[in-house]
Write an enzyme that holds these catalytic residues in place. Structure first.
Site, mmCIF file in Angstrom:
data_model
loop_
_atom_site.group_PDB
_atom_site.id
_atom_site.type_symbol
_atom_site.label_atom_id
_atom_site.label_comp_id
_atom_site.label_asym_id
_atom_site.label_seq_id
_atom_site.Cartn_x
_atom_site.Cartn_y
_atom_site.Cartn_z
ATOM 1 N N HIS D 15 0.848 -1.192 0.000
ATOM 2 C CA HIS D 15 0.000 0.000 0.000
ATOM 3 C C HIS D 15 0.888 1.248 0.000
ATOM 4 O O HIS D 15 2.105 1.173 0.129
ATOM 5 C CB HIS D 15 -0.959 0.025 1.202
ATOM 6 C CG HIS D 15 -0.352 0.432 2.517
ATOM 7 N ND1 HIS D 15 -1.062 1.050 3.509
ATOM 8 C CD2 HIS D 15 0.922 0.301 3.003
ATOM 9 C CE1 HIS D 15 -0.283 1.271 4.550
ATOM 10 N NE2 HIS D 15 0.920 0.847 4.275
ATOM 11 N N CYS D 34 5.884 6.585 4.165
ATOM 12 C CA CYS D 34 4.672 5.799 3.824
ATOM 13 C C CYS D 34 4.038 6.308 2.543
ATOM 14 O O CYS D 34 3.126 5.678 2.009
ATOM 15 C CB CYS D 34 3.646 5.859 4.954
ATOM 16 S SG CYS D 34 4.254 5.128 6.482
ATOM 17 N N HIS D 40 5.032 0.328 -0.467
ATOM 18 C CA HIS D 40 5.785 -0.565 0.420
ATOM 19 C C HIS D 40 4.765 -1.587 0.920
ATOM 20 O O HIS D 40 3.648 -1.623 0.369
ATOM 21 C CB HIS D 40 6.436 0.230 1.573
ATOM 22 C CG HIS D 40 5.460 0.856 2.485
ATOM 23 N ND1 HIS D 40 4.746 2.001 2.163
ATOM 24 C CD2 HIS D 40 5.001 0.499 3.711
ATOM 25 C CE1 HIS D 40 3.933 2.313 3.150
ATOM 26 N NE2 HIS D 40 4.063 1.418 4.100
ATOM 27 N N HIS D 42 3.309 -4.800 4.031
ATOM 28 C CA HIS D 42 3.244 -5.320 5.397
ATOM 29 C C HIS D 42 2.711 -6.749 5.419
ATOM 30 O O HIS D 42 1.991 -7.170 4.517
ATOM 31 C CB HIS D 42 2.304 -4.457 6.258
ATOM 32 C CG HIS D 42 2.772 -3.056 6.461
ATOM 33 N ND1 HIS D 42 3.881 -2.753 7.215
ATOM 34 C CD2 HIS D 42 2.310 -1.874 5.985
ATOM 35 C CE1 HIS D 42 4.060 -1.442 7.220
ATOM 36 N NE2 HIS D 42 3.133 -0.875 6.476
ATOM 37 N N ASP D 80 -5.172 -10.466 0.258
ATOM 38 C CA ASP D 80 -3.869 -11.129 0.362
ATOM 39 C C ASP D 80 -3.088 -11.069 -0.945
ATOM 40 O O ASP D 80 -3.606 -11.394 -2.018
ATOM 41 C CB ASP D 80 -4.065 -12.594 0.771
ATOM 42 C CG ASP D 80 -2.732 -13.262 1.093
ATOM 43 O OD1 ASP D 80 -1.849 -12.584 1.645
ATOM 44 O OD2 ASP D 80 -2.583 -14.459 0.779
ATOM 45 N N HIS D 81 -1.805 -10.667 -0.828
ATOM 46 C CA HIS D 81 -0.922 -10.543 -1.988
ATOM 47 C C HIS D 81 -1.489 -9.566 -3.009
ATOM 48 O O HIS D 81 -1.302 -9.718 -4.208
ATOM 49 C CB HIS D 81 -0.620 -11.919 -2.606
ATOM 50 C CG HIS D 81 0.419 -12.683 -1.830
ATOM 51 N ND1 HIS D 81 0.162 -13.215 -0.602
ATOM 52 C CD2 HIS D 81 1.721 -12.982 -2.103
ATOM 53 C CE1 HIS D 81 1.239 -13.826 -0.137
ATOM 54 N NE2 HIS D 81 2.203 -13.690 -1.026
ATOM 55 N N GLU D 125 -0.505 -3.795 11.850
ATOM 56 C CA GLU D 125 0.242 -3.425 10.640
ATOM 57 C C GLU D 125 1.696 -3.880 10.822
ATOM 58 O O GLU D 125 2.333 -4.337 9.893
ATOM 59 C CB GLU D 125 0.180 -1.913 10.438
ATOM 60 C CG GLU D 125 0.601 -1.462 9.060
ATOM 61 C CD GLU D 125 0.359 0.011 8.862
ATOM 62 O OE1 GLU D 125 -0.649 0.384 8.250
ATOM 63 O OE2 GLU D 125 1.186 0.830 9.334
#
Lengths: 135, 135, 135, 135, 135, 135
Positions: D15, D34, D40, D42, D80-81, D125
Site C-alpha cells: 500500500h 509511507c 511498500h 506489510h 492477500d498478496h 500493521e
C-alpha cells in the site's frame, strides 16, 4: 483509579468435543476432527485479569505471587497433563470447548479472589483460537 | 465511529520494591526477592492506546510517528537504562510496582495528548506479569 | 543419529557494564547508557541445548525435567532477582556483558551434564540482542 | 453470561498513504516514507472478536472453523498478496491507513455474522503499530 | 572460545516475484499470487549473526550498537518502505526472493565487518517462511 | 553458496509417554505426569529446514508452497488432531517423545525431498521444550 493486573500461566491437556445426545454422524459433522474418539490435545495459555485499586502500602492491586499460586492450586494442578473429558469432574457433563473451559476456570478462581476485585479470564487454545470470559 | 490505535515501545530498567515505613523483615516478607537491596531489573514493554475518530483528511486517529516521538521524549528518555528508585524523581516516594509505573506513565503522557482522545497504557514487566491503566 | 534437545528458562537481573581499569570518561564513551552507575536491568531468556543419542528405553536424549532442575539449581537460583555485579561472585572481576554471562552459564552447567553430551547456551538480553556459546 | 471468541488470520499486502487532494509536498510532509509512490508493504495480522452466549448444544459461541472460512472468503481472498490502493475497490477513494482498513474489514464481515453477536476487529500493521474497531 | 552475537532489526517493503525471460503465463504458474504485477509486501525481520572472540577489555565480540548502526545505514535505509523491484538497484536484475534478499544483505554488510569475524544473516519474510545465508 | 530455507507448520495431538517393558511404577517414576494413561496433549510447532543452492531461474532453493504442501500431505494429515499412540502407526512400538517424533517426521519427509538438498527438522512440544534432528 482502578488498575488491572494480569498473570499468564499454561497447562497441557487432551480433550475431544462430543455431545452424547447426538449420533456419531452428527458429532462428526459438527465437531469434525475435534471429535476424534481417541482425543487430541493442546498447550493452553491462560491469562487471568484482576481489577482493583492498588493498595497504598504495597502498590499492588494483588500480589502476583499470590495470584500465581491460586491459579496453580485451583487450575493448573487440576488440568495440567490431564484428559479433560476423563480426568476432570467439571467436564463429566460439559463439552470441553474453549468457551466452557474458560467459564469453568472463572468459577474455580472467583471464590478465592477478594469480592471487591473484578475477575476475567482469557484462554488460548492455539495462537489462532482464543476466548475471554466474561466478555 | 471511534477507532483505537496502539503503539508498542520498550525500555530496560533496574528497580527494587520497598516500603520505607516498614522494617526490613516486613519488606522481605511482603516483597520477597523483589526487595533485594542491590536491585534487579526488567525489559519493560509498553503499549500506549489512544482512542478517537479518524481524521477524514489523513485517515489517522493520531500519527503513530508523533505518538512514538511523544513516548520517546516523555517516557523512554526518562526511564530507559535507569534505576527507577534512584534516577527517576517520580519514584522518590512511590514504590515502583508495575501498577505504579503504569499510572506514572499515563500522567506523563496525558498532558501531551489531545484532550478529545482517550488514553490507556499497558505495561509488561515480564511476559507473564502485566498491568493496564485505567482498567 | 544425534538429536538436540532445548530447554528455555528465564531470570531477571540488574547489571552495569564497566571496566575498572578505565577512567569514567572512557567507560561512558564505550558503554554509553549501559554504564549507568546505578545499574539497569533485563529479563534474560536462556536456552540450553544438549546433543546426544536418544536412550532406546526412554526415547529421551536427556530428561527435560532433570535439565530444567539443573538450570534452576545452578543458574536461576544464582542469578534471578540479583544484581550481577554485586551479588554474583562470577562477575566480581568480569564485565557482565551478554557474551560473558553466556560463557559463565556454560561453565556452571558443563560439570553437571554427562560428558558424552554436547552443550550450548543461547542468552537473550532483549528480543533484539542475543548471544550463543560456543559459537 | 457472554463469552468472546477470537480468531487470528493474516495477509500480506502493498500500500501507500496518499491524499489526492493535496500537493506532493504536503503528502510527503504528512505521510513521510509511507507516501513512497512505488508502494511498500506489510504482513497484516488480523484478530476477529465475536461476542455472544455459548450454544448449550455445542458449547460454541460460533464455530471457529465457520468464522475462519468467512474471514478467508470475505477478507483474505480480497486483500492477500494485493496492492490495496490499486487492486481493492474499497480503497479506490479511501486512504489505506490501518484505521481505515480495520473499518472496511468490520463492514465486510458484519453482514455475514449473526446480528445477535457483537463484532470487533484488531489489525496489526506491524508488531508495534496496531488498531481496533470499534474502540 | 568463540561467541556468536545476534542483532534483530526489521524493515517493511513491497516486492513481486517475476522472471522477465519467461512469459506471463509461466510467471503466473511458477510464482502464483507472488507474481501480482501491482506488488504485495512484507514486514521483514532480519537477524545478523557475528562470530568471534570477546575482547577482554570490553567483553564484547562486537559492540551491538555499532552493529545496529551498520545494519541501519547499509540495509534498513536502503530497503525500508521501498519497492524492492523498483527502488533498490540490487534487484534491478535479480528476483527479490527471500533467498536472494538474504544474499544481497550479506554482501552489503560483509565489507563493513572486521574480516576476522564470521557473518551470517537470517531473514524472515513471514513468521512461517524464512531463510539463512550462508547455510 | 548454499542457502537454507525454513517453513513453519503446526499440529495438535494427544500422547502419553510409556515403555510397555516396564512396570507401571517404573513408568510413573520415569515419565511422571507425562505417563497419564488417559493421555494429555500439545500444540506442536514444526520447522522444516532445507539447504541447497538457489535455482538461478527462480531464485528459490525450493518453492515454499511445494514444501508446505509436502509437510501437509505427509506430516500434518497424519498427526493433526490425532492420538499419536493410538492413531499413528509410527508410534505403535515407539515412545512418542519429542525426540522420536522429530526423527519420524524427518524420515517421512526425506523420501519426498530432492536428495541434493539437506533436511533438518525442529519440533516444539511447548515454547520451553524443543528438539532438532539431525543435531
Amino acid at each position: 483509579m482502578k488498575v488491572a493486573v494480569f498473570r499468564r500461566e499454561h497447562f497441557n491437556a487432551a480433550h475431544r468435543l462430543h455431545n452424547p445426545a447426538w449420533s456419531d454422524e452428527e458429532n462428526k459433522k459438527i465437531f469434525g476432527k475435534c471429535n476424534n474418539p481417541h482425543y487430541h490435545g493442546h498447550n493452553y495459555d491462560l491469562i487471568v485479569k484482576v481489577v482493583g485499586e492498588p493498595d497504598p502500602q504495597t502498590g499492588y492491586v494483588m500480589d502476583m505471587k499470590v495470584l500465581s499460586d491460586l491459579i496453580q492450586e485451583h487450575v493448573i494442578n487440576r488440568f495440567d497433563h490431564k484428559n479433560l473429558n476423563l480426568d476432570v469432574d467439571d467436564f463429566k457433563n460439559l463439552n470441553p470447548t474453549a468457551e466452557n473451559i474458560a467459564v469453568v476456570i472463572w468459577h474455580l478462581l472467583r471464590k478465592h479472589i477478594d469480592p471487591s476485585l473484578e475477575l476475567k479470564v482469557t484462554l488460548y487454545e492455539t495462537e489462532r483460537n482464543f476466548v475471554e470470559f466474561p466478555a
